[in-house]
Motif scaffolding. Sequence first.
Motif, PDB file in Angstrom:
ATOM      1  N   LEU A 223       0.818  -1.223   0.000  1.00 52.66           N
ATOM      2  CA  LEU A 223       0.000   0.000   0.000  1.00 52.66           C
ATOM      3  C   LEU A 223       0.853   1.274   0.000  1.00 52.66           C
ATOM      4  N   PRO A 224       1.812   1.418   0.972  1.00 54.47           N
ATOM      5  CA  PRO A 224       2.651   2.615   0.905  1.00 54.47           C
ATOM      6  C   PRO A 224       3.419   2.723  -0.412  1.00 54.47           C
ATOM      7  N   ARG A 225       3.818   1.544  -0.950  1.00 52.18           N
ATOM      8  CA  ARG A 225       4.530   1.569  -2.246  1.00 52.18           C
ATOM      9  C   ARG A 225       3.633   2.155  -3.326  1.00 52.18           C
ATOM     10  N   ALA A 226       2.386   1.675  -3.369  1.00 51.99           N
ATOM     11  CA  ALA A 226       1.444   2.126  -4.401  1.00 51.99           C
ATOM     12  C   ALA A 226       1.101   3.606  -4.205  1.00 51.99           C
ATOM     13  N   LEU A 227       0.930   4.033  -2.959  1.00 53.01           N
ATOM     14  CA  LEU A 227       0.593   5.438  -2.696  1.00 53.01           C
ATOM     15  C   LEU A 227       1.753   6.348  -3.112  1.00 53.01           C
ATOM     16  N   ARG A 228       2.978   5.909  -2.803  1.00 55.70           N
ATOM     17  CA  ARG A 228       4.156   6.709  -3.180  1.00 55.70           C
ATOM     18  C   ARG A 228       4.230   6.824  -4.705  1.00 55.70           C
ATOM     19  N   GLU A 229       4.010   5.700  -5.392  1.00 55.45           N
ATOM     20  CA  GLU A 229       4.120   5.696  -6.859  1.00 55.45           C
ATOM     21  C   GLU A 229       3.142   6.662  -7.503  1.00 55.45           C
ATOM     22  N   CYS A 230       1.958   6.838  -6.892  1.00 53.76           N
ATOM     23  CA  CYS A 230       0.987   7.760  -7.510  1.00 53.76           C
ATOM     24  C   CYS A 230       0.959   9.106  -6.767  1.00 53.76           C
TER      25      CYS A 230
END
Length: 418
Positions: free
Chosen positions: A157-164
């Motif tokens: 989740l943090p990875r995906a949030l950072r990416e967007c």
Amino acid sequence: MTRRESDVLILGGGVIGLASALRLLREGRGVTILEKGSAGGACSRGNCGTITPSHAMPLAMPGAIGQALRWMFKPDAPLRIAPRLDFALFEWLLQFAHRCNWDDFRRVTTAKAKLLRLCRDALEESVRSEKLDCEFEAAGTLNVYRDTRAFAGSDWLPRALRECDMPFEVLDGEQCRAKEPALNANIVGGYFHPRDAHLRPDRYAAELARAIRAQGGQIHESTAITGLRMEADRIAAVRTDQGEFTGGEVVLALGSWTPQLARQLDLRIPIQPGKGYSITYSRPALSPRIPLTLKERQVCVTAWGSGYRLGSTMEFAGYDSSLNRTRLDALRRAAGEYLREPEGTQRVEEWYGWRPMTYDDLPILGRPARVRNLVLATGHGMLGVTMSAGTGLLVSELVCGRSPSLDLAPLSPSRFNL
Ligand SMILES: Cc1cc2nc3c(=O)[nH]c(=O)nc-3n(C[C@H](O)[C@H](O)[C@H](O)COP(=O)(O)OP(=O)(O)OC[C@H]3O[C@@H](n4cnc5c(N)ncnc54)[C@H](O)[C@@H]3O)c2cc1C
């Protein structure tokens, strides 16, 4: 037969139809909304009212099918698929399964994040400029976990949030409780989303309707659309149980009911009703200040000055309109696991709504190839309130022939060959 003419006819008076109407009025267009019940009276009413750009990630992701299968035989699980013969649902599920991979996940997250950012800003602007009295508050949202393994397993989740490029804070249990004292000692961690907000959805819809009427828009309630009359590649008239209506442009915003009417235009729209439930109470003395998602149970908790709501769960059971006691009880049980004061003293309403779900978790926004004067604005799934004002802006740009504020390709009806 009565026949009434309008500049733009809007089919459906949920938040999507209402927000589109208000934006078109701002552009100087005349609008008429046709609504079989009352404005904002269907899925737009008893939902959780959170405004969540943080929900950019689609439901379809690696592991989703395995999780769904594990939940299959648990009647109170967050997701339920009622076993029955339904070819359209079967096809929808196959398409969903096909998208449970990281490439599609990233592609949809990127597109959805851009849309949600625009929608978040458009909503706050609309609430402020139209003075919509709907208990809007930009307090963020907090997603909390009580299981250490589940929290550790949410590292995607943090990875995906950072990416967007979506802001968030990772908190441990103590930090969660410091931010939200209504949480109990079970909480082990969570994510705070500072760009999120909330409002009271029934008030929001009522205020949209008030502003539309005040600006000269027409809302015909208790007016059921029964059919369409075509002339060549245009909709010449919309038939209702109150007579015929005509409009230069037609906006189809029928939420979960979209596929039925669209079939008359030979458009096969892949929307399934994703049924969710809510229970509304009087406010407990220790109500959360920030809307919460109780992650392992996927239950949302929202408190306003005027009340308190537990909501969510996703059930694919066709257009079944019964209130499932097991699923309502699951909301209450979940609240008891995470909150110090899980319920208000007075239970005001038990409710269900059908979310208009597309299998790629993106709304359908644009003109279908075969009908010249039609704009589709539907399929907003779990985020219709969040996306309402932004959708209104994009619909008005399409109707007025202006270049859109956002690349509409990922939302185009053409992705479903429409
Ligand atoms: C439990 C739950 C919680 C939710 N929480 C949130 C949340 O926190 N944040 C968020 O952003 N979203 C949330 N949602 C999703 C949100 O409620 C929906 O996405 C949104 O309401 C869809 O709006 P709509 O206008 O497309 O559909 P609707 O509100 O369903 O409107 C469609 C309208 O069309 C009308 N209609 C249908 N057929 C006809 C006909 N033949 N003639 C005339 N009128 C017709 C219906 O009566 C209805 O009023 C939640 C949903 C549920 C169920």
